[in-house]
Design a protein around this motif. Structure first.
Motif, PDB file in Angstrom:
ATOM      1  N   GLU A   3      35.791  13.427  51.797  1.00  0.00           N
ATOM      2  CA  GLU A   3      34.889  14.415  50.926  1.00  0.00           C
ATOM      3  C   GLU A   3      35.047  14.066  49.532  1.00  0.00           C
ATOM      4  O   GLU A   3      36.264  13.482  49.313  1.00  0.00           O
ATOM      5  N   GLU A   4      34.252  14.040  48.924  1.00  0.00           N
ATOM      6  CA  GLU A   4      34.246  13.854  47.519  1.00  0.00           C
ATOM      7  C   GLU A   4      34.836  14.891  46.617  1.00  0.00           C
ATOM      8  O   GLU A   4      34.972  15.825  46.857  1.00  0.00           O
ATOM      9  N   GLU A   5      35.689  14.205  45.767  1.00  0.00           N
ATOM     10  CA  GLU A   5      36.520  14.772  44.800  1.00  0.00           C
ATOM     11  C   GLU A   5      35.930  14.955  43.399  1.00  0.00           C
ATOM     12  O   GLU A   5      35.484  13.837  42.982  1.00  0.00           O
ATOM     13  N   THR A   6      36.381  15.946  42.732  1.00  0.00           N
ATOM     14  CA  THR A   6      35.924  16.262  41.285  1.00  0.00           C
ATOM     15  C   THR A   6      37.003  16.781  40.566  1.00  0.00           C
ATOM     16  O   THR A   6      37.699  17.576  40.751  1.00  0.00           O
ATOM     17  N   ARG A   7      37.030  16.446  39.331  1.00  0.00           N
ATOM     18  CA  ARG A   7      38.214  16.841  38.339  1.00  0.00           C
ATOM     19  C   ARG A   7      37.551  17.954  37.778  1.00  0.00           C
ATOM     20  O   ARG A   7      36.394  17.743  37.006  1.00  0.00           O
ATOM     21  N   ILE A   8      37.960  19.104  37.414  1.00  0.00           N
ATOM     22  CA  ILE A   8      37.785  20.029  36.654  1.00  0.00           C
ATOM     23  C   ILE A   8      38.794  20.718  35.736  1.00  0.00           C
ATOM     24  O   ILE A   8      40.016  20.108  35.840  1.00  0.00           O
ATOM     25  N   GLU A   9      38.180  21.359  34.818  1.00  0.00           N
ATOM     26  CA  GLU A   9      39.449  22.153  33.705  1.00  0.00           C
ATOM     27  C   GLU A   9      38.861  23.236  33.621  1.00  0.00           C
ATOM     28  O   GLU A   9      37.479  23.437  33.443  1.00  0.00           O
ATOM     29  N   ILE A  10      39.869  24.166  33.509  1.00  0.00           N
ATOM     30  CA  ILE A  10      39.299  25.753  33.505  1.00  0.00           C
ATOM     31  C   ILE A  10      40.002  26.207  32.564  1.00  0.00           C
ATOM     32  O   ILE A  10      41.286  26.191  32.240  1.00  0.00           O
ATOM     33  N   ALA A  11      39.486  27.111  31.556  1.00  0.00           N
ATOM     34  CA  ALA A  11      40.156  27.496  30.384  1.00  0.00           C
ATOM     35  C   ALA A  11      40.010  28.933  30.529  1.00  0.00           C
ATOM     36  O   ALA A  11      38.917  29.774  31.050  1.00  0.00           O
ATOM     37  N   PHE A  12      41.214  29.515  29.948  1.00  0.00           N
ATOM     38  CA  PHE A  12      41.337  31.111  30.180  1.00  0.00           C
ATOM     39  C   PHE A  12      41.533  31.624  28.985  1.00  0.00           C
ATOM     40  O   PHE A  12      41.552  31.045  27.700  1.00  0.00           O
ATOM     41  N   GLN A  13      40.999  33.155  28.650  1.00  0.00           N
ATOM     42  CA  GLN A  13      41.154  34.055  27.619  1.00  0.00           C
ATOM     43  C   GLN A  13      42.480  33.436  27.068  1.00  0.00           C
ATOM     44  O   GLN A  13      43.729  33.462  28.091  1.00  0.00           O
ATOM     45  N   GLY A  14      42.675  33.376  25.855  1.00  0.00           N
ATOM     46  CA  GLY A  14      44.319  33.202  25.279  1.00  0.00           C
ATOM     47  C   GLY A  14      44.465  31.721  24.960  1.00  0.00           C
ATOM     48  O   GLY A  14      45.509  31.254  24.337  1.00  0.00           O
ATOM     49  N   GLY A  15      43.516  30.695  25.369  1.00  0.00           N
ATOM     50  CA  GLY A  15      43.727  29.500  25.245  1.00  0.00           C
ATOM     51  C   GLY A  15      44.360  28.469  26.214  1.00  0.00           C
ATOM     52  O   GLY A  15      44.280  27.425  26.003  1.00  0.00           O
ATOM     53  N   GLN A  16      45.042  29.050  27.349  1.00  0.00           N
ATOM     54  CA  GLN A  16      45.414  28.165  28.413  1.00  0.00           C
ATOM     55  C   GLN A  16      44.552  27.523  29.081  1.00  0.00           C
ATOM     56  O   GLN A  16      43.382  28.092  29.254  1.00  0.00           O
ATOM     57  N   THR A  17      44.731  26.123  29.422  1.00  0.00           N
ATOM     58  CA  THR A  17      43.941  25.640  30.396  1.00  0.00           C
ATOM     59  C   THR A  17      44.458  24.800  31.552  1.00  0.00           C
ATOM     60  O   THR A  17      45.601  24.516  31.535  1.00  0.00           O
ATOM     61  N   ILE A  18      43.973  24.805  32.466  1.00  0.00           N
ATOM     62  CA  ILE A  18      44.552  24.032  33.636  1.00  0.00           C
ATOM     63  C   ILE A  18      43.615  22.934  33.977  1.00  0.00           C
ATOM     64  O   ILE A  18      42.383  23.159  33.933  1.00  0.00           O
ATOM     65  N   GLY A  19      44.049  21.672  34.609  1.00  0.00           N
ATOM     66  CA  GLY A  19      43.093  20.766  35.102  1.00  0.00           C
ATOM     67  C   GLY A  19      43.508  20.586  36.739  1.00  0.00           C
ATOM     68  O   GLY A  19      44.537  20.873  37.076  1.00  0.00           O
ATOM     69  N   ALA A  20      42.510  20.181  37.514  1.00  0.00           N
ATOM     70  CA  ALA A  20      42.755  20.134  38.766  1.00  0.00           C
ATOM     71  C   ALA A  20      41.818  19.121  39.490  1.00  0.00           C
ATOM     72  O   ALA A  20      40.765  19.026  38.992  1.00  0.00           O
ATOM     73  N   ILE A  21      41.949  18.530  40.621  1.00  0.00           N
ATOM     74  CA  ILE A  21      40.960  17.784  41.274  1.00  0.00           C
ATOM     75  C   ILE A  21      40.935  18.341  42.749  1.00  0.00           C
ATOM     76  O   ILE A  21      41.742  18.694  43.481  1.00  0.00           O
ATOM     77  N   VAL A  22      39.689  18.653  42.785  1.00  0.00           N
ATOM     78  CA  VAL A  22      39.140  19.627  43.996  1.00  0.00           C
ATOM     79  C   VAL A  22      37.919  18.752  44.689  1.00  0.00           C
ATOM     80  O   VAL A  22      37.206  17.906  44.090  1.00  0.00           O
ATOM     81  N   SER A  23      37.703  19.374  45.780  1.00  0.00           N
ATOM     82  CA  SER A  23      36.713  18.924  46.450  1.00  0.00           C
ATOM     83  C   SER A  23      35.233  19.472  45.774  1.00  0.00           C
ATOM     84  O   SER A  23      35.402  20.516  45.188  1.00  0.00           O
ATOM     85  N   SER A  24      34.178  18.975  46.130  1.00  0.00           N
ATOM     86  CA  SER A  24      32.912  19.276  45.659  1.00  0.00           C
ATOM     87  C   SER A  24      32.661  20.714  46.244  1.00  0.00           C
ATOM     88  O   SER A  24      32.226  21.611  45.382  1.00  0.00           O
ATOM     89  N   ASP A  25      32.991  20.964  47.489  1.00  0.00           N
ATOM     90  CA  ASP A  25      32.756  22.404  48.142  1.00  0.00           C
ATOM     91  C   ASP A  25      33.549  23.495  47.491  1.00  0.00           C
ATOM     92  O   ASP A  25      33.227  24.494  47.090  1.00  0.00           O
TER      93      ASP A  25
END
Length: 76
Positions: A3-25
């Motif tokens: 399955e194809e993997e995609t890197r994402i970054e999620i930003a939250f209120q307050g300025g925190q961010t996380i990055g993750a490698i997840v499936s396209s689904d």
């Protein structure tokens, strides 16, 4: 076929961010949850574990390009 993997970054209120490698689904499911009216949480399955995301706290999600370029220039 893997399955194809995609890197994402999620930003939250307050300025925190996380990055993750997840499936396209997983990205598609997360986006659908954000587009919905649910103010609950979403369990995002990533390469390194499960993230429980409070949907109302998400400011943006960046989906990185699927193509990876290694090196200094194009071969032609």
């Amino acid at each position: 076929m893997a399955e194809e993997e995609t890197r994402i970054e999620i930003a939250f209120q307050g300025g925190q961010t996380i990055g993750a490698i997840v499936s396209s689904d997983a990205v598609d499911g997360f986006r659908a949850a954000l587009d919905g009216t649910d103010d609950g949480t979403y369990e995002l399955q990533a390469e390194d574990g499960t993230y429980i995301i409070p949907l109302r706290a998400v400011v943006y999600v960046k989906r990185f390009s699927r193509e990876t370029h290694i090196g200094f220039g194009r071969s032609g």
